[in-house]
Design a protein around this motif. Structure first.
Motif, PDB file in Angstrom:
ATOM      1  N   PRO A  69       4.435 -49.410 -22.309  1.00 53.11           N
ATOM      2  CA  PRO A  69       4.272 -50.167 -23.550  1.00 53.11           C
ATOM      3  C   PRO A  69       2.939 -49.852 -24.208  1.00 53.11           C
ATOM      4  CG  PRO A  69       5.077 -51.586 -21.790  1.00 53.11           C
ATOM      5  CD  PRO A  69       4.700 -50.282 -21.151  1.00 53.11           C
ATOM      6  N   ARG A  70       2.947 -49.787 -25.516  1.00 57.12           N
ATOM      7  CA  ARG A  70       1.738 -49.449 -26.259  1.00 57.12           C
ATOM      8  C   ARG A  70       0.949 -50.696 -26.674  1.00 57.12           C
ATOM      9  NH1 ARG A  70       0.033 -45.305 -29.836  1.00 57.12           N
ATOM     10  NH2 ARG A  70       1.099 -43.917 -28.371  1.00 57.12           N
ATOM     11  N   PHE A  71       1.665 -51.781 -26.970  1.00 56.20           N
ATOM     12  CA  PHE A  71       1.013 -52.953 -27.559  1.00 56.20           C
ATOM     13  C   PHE A  71       0.862 -54.059 -26.522  1.00 56.20           C
ATOM     14  CE2 PHE A  71       3.555 -50.772 -30.788  1.00 56.20           C
ATOM     15  CZ  PHE A  71       2.545 -50.361 -31.641  1.00 56.20           C
ATOM     16  N   PRO A  72      -0.337 -54.567 -26.313  1.00 56.75           N
ATOM     17  CA  PRO A  72      -0.540 -55.645 -25.332  1.00 56.75           C
ATOM     18  C   PRO A  72       0.054 -56.956 -25.828  1.00 56.75           C
ATOM     19  CG  PRO A  72      -2.556 -55.268 -26.562  1.00 56.75           C
ATOM     20  CD  PRO A  72      -1.591 -54.189 -26.995  1.00 56.75           C
ATOM     21  N   GLU A  73       0.289 -57.857 -24.897  1.00 61.99           N
ATOM     22  CA  GLU A  73       0.729 -59.218 -25.232  1.00 61.99           C
ATOM     23  C   GLU A  73      -0.229 -60.172 -24.544  1.00 61.99           C
ATOM     24  OE1 GLU A  73       4.701 -62.068 -25.132  1.00 61.99           O
ATOM     25  OE2 GLU A  73       4.777 -60.034 -24.335  1.00 61.99           O
ATOM     26  N   THR A  74      -1.318 -60.445 -25.226  1.00 64.97           N
ATOM     27  CA  THR A  74      -2.403 -61.231 -24.664  1.00 64.97           C
ATOM     28  C   THR A  74      -2.118 -62.721 -24.810  1.00 64.97           C
ATOM     29  OG1 THR A  74      -3.892 -59.473 -25.433  1.00 64.97           O
ATOM     30  CG2 THR A  74      -4.907 -61.524 -24.674  1.00 64.97           C
ATOM     31  N   PRO A  75      -2.221 -63.495 -23.742  1.00 68.07           N
ATOM     32  CA  PRO A  75      -2.052 -64.956 -23.891  1.00 68.07           C
ATOM     33  C   PRO A  75      -3.018 -65.513 -24.922  1.00 68.07           C
ATOM     34  CG  PRO A  75      -2.094 -64.330 -21.574  1.00 68.07           C
ATOM     35  CD  PRO A  75      -2.475 -63.104 -22.343  1.00 68.07           C
ATOM     36  N   LEU A  76      -2.546 -66.475 -25.691  1.00 68.13           N
ATOM     37  CA  LEU A  76      -3.357 -66.982 -26.792  1.00 68.13           C
ATOM     38  C   LEU A  76      -4.635 -67.654 -26.312  1.00 68.13           C
ATOM     39  CD1 LEU A  76      -3.400 -67.096 -29.839  1.00 68.13           C
ATOM     40  CD2 LEU A  76      -2.139 -69.259 -29.730  1.00 68.13           C
ATOM     41  N   ASP A  77      -4.629 -68.159 -25.057  1.00 69.16           N
ATOM     42  CA  ASP A  77      -5.843 -68.796 -24.544  1.00 69.16           C
ATOM     43  C   ASP A  77      -6.763 -67.813 -23.838  1.00 69.16           C
ATOM     44  OD1 ASP A  77      -4.233 -68.311 -22.387  1.00 69.16           O
ATOM     45  OD2 ASP A  77      -4.255 -70.349 -21.595  1.00 69.16           O
ATOM     46  N   ASP A  78      -6.454 -66.522 -23.903  1.00 68.45           N
ATOM     47  CA  ASP A  78      -7.302 -65.503 -23.289  1.00 68.45           C
ATOM     48  C   ASP A  78      -8.614 -65.375 -24.078  1.00 68.45           C
ATOM     49  OD1 ASP A  78      -8.271 -62.531 -22.932  1.00 68.45           O
ATOM     50  OD2 ASP A  78      -6.822 -62.852 -21.315  1.00 68.45           O
ATOM     51  N   PRO A  79      -9.740 -65.156 -23.395  1.00 65.09           N
ATOM     52  CA  PRO A  79     -11.013 -64.996 -24.109  1.00 65.09           C
ATOM     53  C   PRO A  79     -10.985 -63.881 -25.155  1.00 65.09           C
ATOM     54  CG  PRO A  79     -11.411 -65.310 -21.771  1.00 65.09           C
ATOM     55  CD  PRO A  79      -9.925 -65.175 -21.929  1.00 65.09           C
ATOM     56  N   ALA A  80     -10.122 -62.876 -24.955  1.00 64.07           N
ATOM     57  CA  ALA A  80     -10.066 -61.770 -25.908  1.00 64.07           C
ATOM     58  C   ALA A  80      -9.586 -62.219 -27.288  1.00 64.07           C
ATOM     59  CB  ALA A  80      -9.152 -60.664 -25.375  1.00 64.07           C
ATOM     60  N   LEU A  81      -8.864 -63.329 -27.344  1.00 64.51           N
ATOM     61  CA  LEU A  81      -8.352 -63.819 -28.629  1.00 64.51           C
ATOM     62  C   LEU A  81      -9.142 -65.025 -29.138  1.00 64.51           C
ATOM     63  CD1 LEU A  81      -4.461 -63.511 -28.267  1.00 64.51           C
ATOM     64  CD2 LEU A  81      -6.107 -61.892 -29.248  1.00 64.51           C
ATOM     65  N   GLU A  82     -10.342 -65.185 -28.643  1.00 63.59           N
ATOM     66  CA  GLU A  82     -11.173 -66.311 -29.071  1.00 63.59           C
ATOM     67  C   GLU A  82     -11.405 -66.289 -30.574  1.00 63.59           C
ATOM     68  OE1 GLU A  82     -15.593 -68.278 -28.246  1.00 63.59           O
ATOM     69  OE2 GLU A  82     -14.907 -66.547 -27.079  1.00 63.59           O
ATOM     70  N   GLY A  83     -11.639 -65.090 -31.120  1.00 62.12           N
ATOM     71  CA  GLY A  83     -11.865 -64.977 -32.557  1.00 62.12           C
ATOM     72  C   GLY A  83     -10.634 -65.374 -33.362  1.00 62.12           C
ATOM     73  N   VAL A  84      -9.444 -65.010 -32.858  1.00 61.38           N
ATOM     74  CA  VAL A  84      -8.201 -65.384 -33.534  1.00 61.38           C
ATOM     75  C   VAL A  84      -8.027 -66.899 -33.517  1.00 61.38           C
ATOM     76  CG1 VAL A  84      -5.677 -65.210 -33.457  1.00 61.38           C
ATOM     77  CG2 VAL A  84      -7.082 -63.185 -33.030  1.00 61.38           C
ATOM     78  N   ARG A  85      -8.240 -67.497 -32.348  1.00 61.05           N
ATOM     79  CA  ARG A  85      -8.086 -68.946 -32.222  1.00 61.05           C
ATOM     80  C   ARG A  85      -9.058 -69.675 -33.147  1.00 61.05           C
ATOM     81  NH1 ARG A  85      -8.484 -67.624 -26.788  1.00 61.05           N
ATOM     82  NH2 ARG A  85     -10.477 -68.727 -26.642  1.00 61.05           N
ATOM     83  N   ALA A  86     -10.302 -69.240 -33.131  1.00 59.42           N
ATOM     84  CA  ALA A  86     -11.313 -69.901 -33.957  1.00 59.42           C
ATOM     85  C   ALA A  86     -10.979 -69.764 -35.439  1.00 59.42           C
ATOM     86  CB  ALA A  86     -12.690 -69.318 -33.659  1.00 59.42           C
ATOM     87  N   GLY A  87     -10.535 -68.587 -35.823  1.00 57.83           N
ATOM     88  CA  GLY A  87     -10.190 -68.372 -37.229  1.00 57.83           C
ATOM     89  C   GLY A  87      -9.016 -69.231 -37.673  1.00 57.83           C
ATOM     90  N   LEU A  88      -7.997 -69.348 -36.818  1.00 56.49           N
ATOM     91  CA  LEU A  88      -6.836 -70.168 -37.158  1.00 56.49           C
ATOM     92  C   LEU A  88      -7.215 -71.645 -37.242  1.00 56.49           C
ATOM     93  CD1 LEU A  88      -4.083 -68.432 -34.990  1.00 56.49           C
ATOM     94  CD2 LEU A  88      -4.314 -68.371 -37.482  1.00 56.49           C
ATOM     95  N   GLU A  89      -8.017 -72.107 -36.281  1.00 53.38           N
ATOM     96  CA  GLU A  89      -8.466 -73.501 -36.309  1.00 53.38           C
ATOM     97  C   GLU A  89      -9.249 -73.786 -37.593  1.00 53.38           C
ATOM     98  OE1 GLU A  89      -7.835 -76.025 -34.591  1.00 53.38           O
ATOM     99  OE2 GLU A  89      -7.406 -75.523 -32.506  1.00 53.38           O
ATOM    100  N   GLN A  90     -10.140 -72.882 -37.943  1.00 59.42           N
ATOM    101  CA  GLN A  90     -10.938 -73.080 -39.154  1.00 59.42           C
ATOM    102  C   GLN A  90     -10.044 -73.086 -40.389  1.00 59.42           C
ATOM    103  OE1 GLN A  90     -13.933 -70.082 -39.738  1.00 59.42           O
ATOM    104  NE2 GLN A  90     -14.988 -71.236 -41.343  1.00 59.42           N
ATOM    105  N   LEU A  91      -9.041 -72.233 -40.396  1.00 59.49           N
ATOM    106  CA  LEU A  91      -8.145 -72.132 -41.542  1.00 59.49           C
ATOM    107  C   LEU A  91      -7.362 -73.424 -41.752  1.00 59.49           C
ATOM    108  CD1 LEU A  91      -6.812 -70.367 -43.745  1.00 59.49           C
ATOM    109  CD2 LEU A  91      -5.158 -69.649 -42.011  1.00 59.49           C
ATOM    110  N   ILE A  92      -6.722 -73.932 -40.698  1.00 55.53           N
ATOM    111  CA  ILE A  92      -5.878 -75.105 -40.888  1.00 55.53           C
ATOM    112  C   ILE A  92      -6.708 -76.377 -41.055  1.00 55.53           C
ATOM    113  CG2 ILE A  92      -3.935 -74.053 -39.688  1.00 55.53           C
ATOM    114  CD1 ILE A  92      -4.548 -75.755 -37.259  1.00 55.53           C
ATOM    115  N   GLN A  93      -7.889 -76.435 -40.421  1.00 55.31           N
ATOM    116  CA  GLN A  93      -8.743 -77.598 -40.629  1.00 55.31           C
ATOM    117  C   GLN A  93      -9.320 -77.601 -42.042  1.00 55.31           C
ATOM    118  OE1 GLN A  93     -11.668 -77.826 -37.512  1.00 55.31           O
ATOM    119  NE2 GLN A  93     -10.130 -77.956 -35.887  1.00 55.31           N
ATOM    120  N   GLY A  94      -9.619 -76.419 -42.546  1.00 58.10           N
ATOM    121  CA  GLY A  94     -10.129 -76.323 -43.911  1.00 58.10           C
ATOM    122  C   GLY A  94      -9.088 -76.689 -44.956  1.00 58.10           C
TER     123      GLY A  94
END
Length: 275
Positions: free
Chosen positions: A88-113
């Motif tokens: 497989p070429r594309f990873p499937e990283t769990p959403l709570d993985d530290p690697a996706l911290e930026g994604v989580r933070a961005g989504l939280e900021q977006l919906i809270q805003g």
């Protein structure tokens, strides 16, 4: 609400099955001829035919190129690679993985805003992975059985003990949601999504003499969600956003849904109710 990890869905193909029949199925699903696909992928109709019948083993690059031109979802691209004998070429990283911290933070900021207006984030099978206080307000008073994790947006909307009795144009909105899921079937093969569709489509629809009349000044450019809340009628227009250039299966399947107030009365009420 805090972003939570969602369950991964395994690729739908297994090594040894052969990539040819899978590619042919995707081509037929997209209603593209072998010649048209060959022209798009800078190949030949003969080579496409050989790949589909198993007479020729495509390179990893060719599998990805064909998948790109057939608009195959990222999860299914991994399945095609496995079927062709590649990793497989594309990873499937769990959403709570530290690697996706930026994604989580961005989504939280977006919906809270977006508060006080409702917004939430769902995965490919409508599991709610994040929601703001506007959504929490609409869900207030629902039974704990529906609010226990993992929350599912389709169940919350259509279950007879969920929001369904509060939705004033339920038949229209229910039809819109079911059609939305049906469109997804044309883009991806997901047993979990099919199972969810069968479940929510079977929910009974509360009997009403007629659909509620739209409020004066209701939007004519999009179907509104009209919902009763504490004796008031709130009206929203839904908008869905996805990541434009994802390189991870988890990120590719995330969608942000925002509910835009569709009339001045809804705007006034939400702003007055904001903490």
């Amino acid at each position: 609400m805090t972003i939570v990890a969602s369950g991964a869905e395994p690729p739908s193909a297994t090594p040894g099955r052969g990539v040819g029949p899978l590619l042919r199925a995707w081509r037929e699903r997209r209603r593209v001829s072998q010649l048209e696909l060959a022209l798009r992928a800078d190949s030949s109709a003969r080579h496409i035919s050989f790949v589909e019948t198993g007479r020729s083993r495509p390179s990893e690059e060719m599998v990805l190129r064909l998948a790109e031109h057939l608009e195959v979802p990222m999860r299914e691209r991994n399945a095609l690679l496995l079927a062709a004998g590649y990793a497989p070429r594309f990873p499937e990283t769990p959403l709570d993985d530290p690697a996706l911290e930026g994604v989580r933070a961005g989504l939280e900021q977006l919906i809270q805003g977006y508060e006080p207006y409702p917004a939430l984030v769902v995965d490919g099978v409508y599991t709610v992975v994040a929601a703001n206080r506007g959504i929490a307000m609409l869900l207030d008073g629902l039974p704990e059985t529906l609010l226990a994790p993992p929350l599912n947006a389709m169940r919350l909307a259509l279950h007879p003990e969920g929001l369904a009795p509060r939705i004033l144009n339920l038949r229209e909105w229910r039809g819109h949601l079911l059609h939305q899921m049906e469109r997804q079937f044309a883009l991806q093969r997901s047993p979990k999504l099919r199972e969810l569709y069968d479940e929510v489509a079977a929910y009974p629809v509360p009997e009403r003499a007629a659909e509620a009349e739209p409020a004066p000044g209701a939007p004519s450019f999009a179907l509104p969600l009209r919902i009763s809340h504490e004796g008031r009628t709130l009206s929203f227009v839904s908008s869905i956003s996805t990541f434009n250039t994802p390189l991870d299966v988890t990120v590719a399947e995330l969608a942000v849904e925002t509910l835009l107030p569709a009339d001045p009365a809804t705007v006034k009420y939400l702003q007055a109710s904001a903490p």
